[in-house]
Enzyme design. Structure first.
Site, PDB file in Angstrom:
ATOM      1  N   GLY A 128       0.797  -1.221   0.000  1.00 54.10           N
ATOM      2  CA  GLY A 128       0.000   0.000   0.000  1.00 54.10           C
ATOM      3  C   GLY A 128       0.831   1.272   0.000  1.00 54.10           C
ATOM      4  O   GLY A 128       1.882   1.364  -0.642  1.00 54.10           O
ATOM      5  N   SER A 129       0.378   2.243   0.764  1.00 59.29           N
ATOM      6  CA  SER A 129       0.974   3.585   0.732  1.00 59.29           C
ATOM      7  C   SER A 129       2.407   3.636   1.237  1.00 59.29           C
ATOM      8  O   SER A 129       3.088   4.645   1.047  1.00 59.29           O
ATOM      9  CB  SER A 129       0.118   4.562   1.545  1.00 59.29           C
ATOM     10  OG  SER A 129      -1.133   4.768   0.917  1.00 59.29           O
ATOM     11  N   THR A 130       2.882   2.564   1.891  1.00 59.03           N
ATOM     12  CA  THR A 130       4.282   2.566   2.322  1.00 59.03           C
ATOM     13  C   THR A 130       5.238   2.553   1.128  1.00 59.03           C
ATOM     14  O   THR A 130       6.433   2.819   1.291  1.00 59.03           O
ATOM     15  CB  THR A 130       4.589   1.353   3.221  1.00 59.03           C
ATOM     16  OG1 THR A 130       4.272   0.145   2.514  1.00 59.03           O
ATOM     17  CG2 THR A 130       3.774   1.424   4.506  1.00 59.03           C
ATOM     18  N   MET A 131       4.708   2.310  -0.075  1.00 62.30           N
ATOM     19  CA  MET A 131       5.539   2.340  -1.284  1.00 62.30           C
ATOM     20  C   MET A 131       5.641   3.737  -1.899  1.00 62.30           C
ATOM     21  O   MET A 131       6.469   3.971  -2.780  1.00 62.30           O
ATOM     22  CB  MET A 131       4.978   1.377  -2.331  1.00 62.30           C
ATOM     23  CG  MET A 131       5.256  -0.092  -2.065  1.00 62.30           C
ATOM     24  SD  MET A 131       7.024  -0.507  -2.214  1.00 62.30           S
ATOM     25  CE  MET A 131       7.531  -0.450  -0.498  1.00 62.30           C
TER      26      MET A 131
END
Length: 579
Positions: A301-304
């Protein structure tokens, strides 16, 4: 003399001669037997004096194995994580035991066996000479059994594996079976290294099979070699405590936490929920055995988004001062729509990360192209083995279509359509934290500085860290602030995948970050599966765990606090922005 008289005299002489012959024959045979026996005695005691000794040896001398204890597994400071302790095993020779022996009642009680089944087993195997009754007993219990003096009951020394930290290190260390062979974790991965080599010795036994004397050593036992892990047991304990607490507080399905040393790639802590106690084999169940930090995959998810932003800065098409128009707060790709929490309008690249804008990062991805983002993902170690050598490691999926569709480029930029494990995600953030160097990951303590590979420029990694600082100070990760230390990181909230696809009401809350942000020492990834208490965003569930673990870890590592008493704040509730 008459003829009759002569005949009688001749018969008498014949009878006397026959009697003398018989007497001589018997006497000769007797003397011959005595001579033969005497010769045999002389032969056995003088000429062939080894015969009796050999026959005695056959009946009283045996060759026994000498068990070798398994190597000790320790943490990086020498704290024992797995040790082998001497125990006793009770065995029986059924051919020597009367299955109706009354004292077997007490034997069954001491060994914790069913008396009827014990007697039945002895009768069933009456023709055998060896049957285990109970293995790996405390020596005192074995002494009580042998003190009963029941013929046919014996003991032998073995070793039992014991795990002092119990469930706290179970997923890393693993466990062995009853024969001291590794079955999971480090015990399995380094089974050959840890296993010893049994020795052999000649012993003298009495007619009841008891060892009277050790005679000669044929081959000495070679103990297994010790293994020093990179794990810091202090950090492992606090990570386990906080992860268990958050899983319980949010009634979550499970969770994972991984902590890496930024400058060496060593794993300092790796914990999962649920767990198991390797000292209690009755609790073992397949669903609890997996080291989910390595074996379980998820969409990050948004951790990328920080990694995608790093690709943008590296390309030269964007600068840290660039802006992105995210109006009207969503983008459509045919029937597929991506949305932000609200319409942010024109924002900076830092705001794209701190506000976790899907629209902003997807527009950047469209400008860059999928191959550019994927290339950096791969250089950071995603979609490939970590090389840690842990059994059951899942590699993950990093898509590489021959032609990227716009929606695929967009979803890749914020961590959908791909899969990683928690250790891979921590490795990617380690590169961002240490100035762009990818070090090989290790569960073993590094004796010297490992050789790394530069995969990202120091300038770009610094710019990304400043953006991650903003996430914690003013963005979706406000609750990740670790007390008296500055930090940076990124929240992530992704739908869990079920049998029928994405589950609408089930999420994984993630936070990946580093501290202290100006000179990072450690990177930590926290992932909580399916929290059920109402809160489910990464900034609400995972970020507070990061704050508590990192604050305590940095103090244990003697890292000097950066913030003054007035500057440090308790973790604050997340703002309206979600990540």
């Amino acid at each position: 003399m008459s003829d009759q008289g002569k005949t009688a005299s001749w018969g008498q002489r014949l009878a006397a001669g026959l009697g003398a012959w018989r007497y001589g024959t018997v006497l000769g045979v007797f003397l011959l037997v005595v001579g033969a026996l005497a010769w045999r005695l002389v032969d056995l005691h003088v000429v062939d004096n080894d015969f009796l000794r050999k026959q005695g040896d056959v009946r009283t001398i045996r060759v026994e194995s000498i068990d070798a204890h398994r190597g000790v597994v320790t943490d990086r400071h020498g704290e024992s994580l797995a040790v082998s302790t001497p125990v006793e095993t009770i065995w029986a020779n059924p051919s020597e035991i009367d299955a109706d022996e009354p004292a077997l009642t007490n034997v069954a009680r001491l060994l914790g066996l069913n008396e009827a089944r014990l007697r039945e087993r002895l009768r069933k195997y009456a023709e055998r000479e060896f049957v285990y009754l109970r293995r790996k007993l405390q020596p005192e219990t074995a002494r009580q059994v042998l003190a009963m003096g029941i013929p046919g009951l014996y003991s032998r020394q073995e070793y039992r594996r014991y795990y002092p930290a119990g469930e706290v290190t179970s997923h890393v260390v693993g466990f062995t079976n009853i024969d001291e062979s590794g079955q999971e974790g480090i015990e399995l991965a380094y089974n050959e290294w840890l296993s010893g080599e049994s020795g052999r010795k000649r012993v003298l036994k009495d007619n009841r099979g008891r060892v009277i004397k050790d005679l000669t050593l044929i081959r000495d036992a070679r103990p297994g070699r010790n293994l020093e892990l990179s794990i810091d047991l202090r950090l492992q304990y606090l990570a386990y405590r906080e992860l268990k607490a958050v899983v319980g507080a949010h009634n979550a399905r499970g969770g994972t936490l991984v902590m890496l040393d930024v400058d060496t790639g060593e794993v300092l802590a790796m914990v999962n929920q649920g767990s198991y106690n390797p000292n209690d084999r009755t609790q073992l169940s397949p669903d609890r055995l997996r080291n989910k930090a390595i074996t379980d995959l998820f969409e990050p998810g948004s951790t990328m988004k920080p990694v995608s932003m790093a690709a943008a800065l590296e390309s030269g098409k964007f600068k840290a001062s660039s802006t992105i128009d995210t109006a009207p707060g969503y983008r459509r790709f045919g029937r597929f729509t991506i949305r932000d929490h609200r319409n942010y309008g024109v924002i900076s690249l830092t705001d794209v990360i701190s506000k976790s804008s899907n629209v902003g990062i997807s527009k950047i991805a469209t400008e860059l192209g999928g191959d550019t983002i994927r290339d950096l993902y791969a250089r950071l170690g995603l979609g490939q083995p970590t090389g840690i050598g842990f059994p059951g490691e899942a590699v993950g999926v990093l898509p590489a279509p021959p032609k990227w569709r716009p929606v695929e480029e967009a979803t890749l930029s914020y961590g959908y359509g791909m899969s990683v494990n928690a250790l891979q995600l921590a490795q990617a953030y380690m590169v961002l934290a240490n100035g762009g160097i990818r070090y090989p990951l290790s569960l073993l303590k590094a004796d010297e500085q490992p050789v790394g590979e530069r995969v990202l420029s120091e300038e770009v990694s610094f710019q990304i860290r400043e953006m991650l600082r903003e996430v914690v100070e003013n963005g979706t990760g406000k609750r990740a602030q670790p007390g008296f230390y500055s930090a940076g990181g990124k929240t992530g909230t992704v739908h869990l995948v079920g049998k029928g696809g994405y589950e609408d009401s089930q999420y994984k809350a993630i936070f990946a970050g580093m501290a202290p942000i100006d000179n990072p020492r450690i990177v930590t990834v926290v992932a909580v599966d399916a929290p059920q208490s109402g809160e489910y965003y990464g900034g609400e569930v995972a970020a507070p765990v990061f704050a508590r673990v990192m604050g305590d870890a940095l103090r244990l590592l003697n890292v000097k606090p950066e913030l003054e008493l007035g500057e440090a704040e308790e973790p604050r509730p997340a703002s309206g922005e979600r990540g």
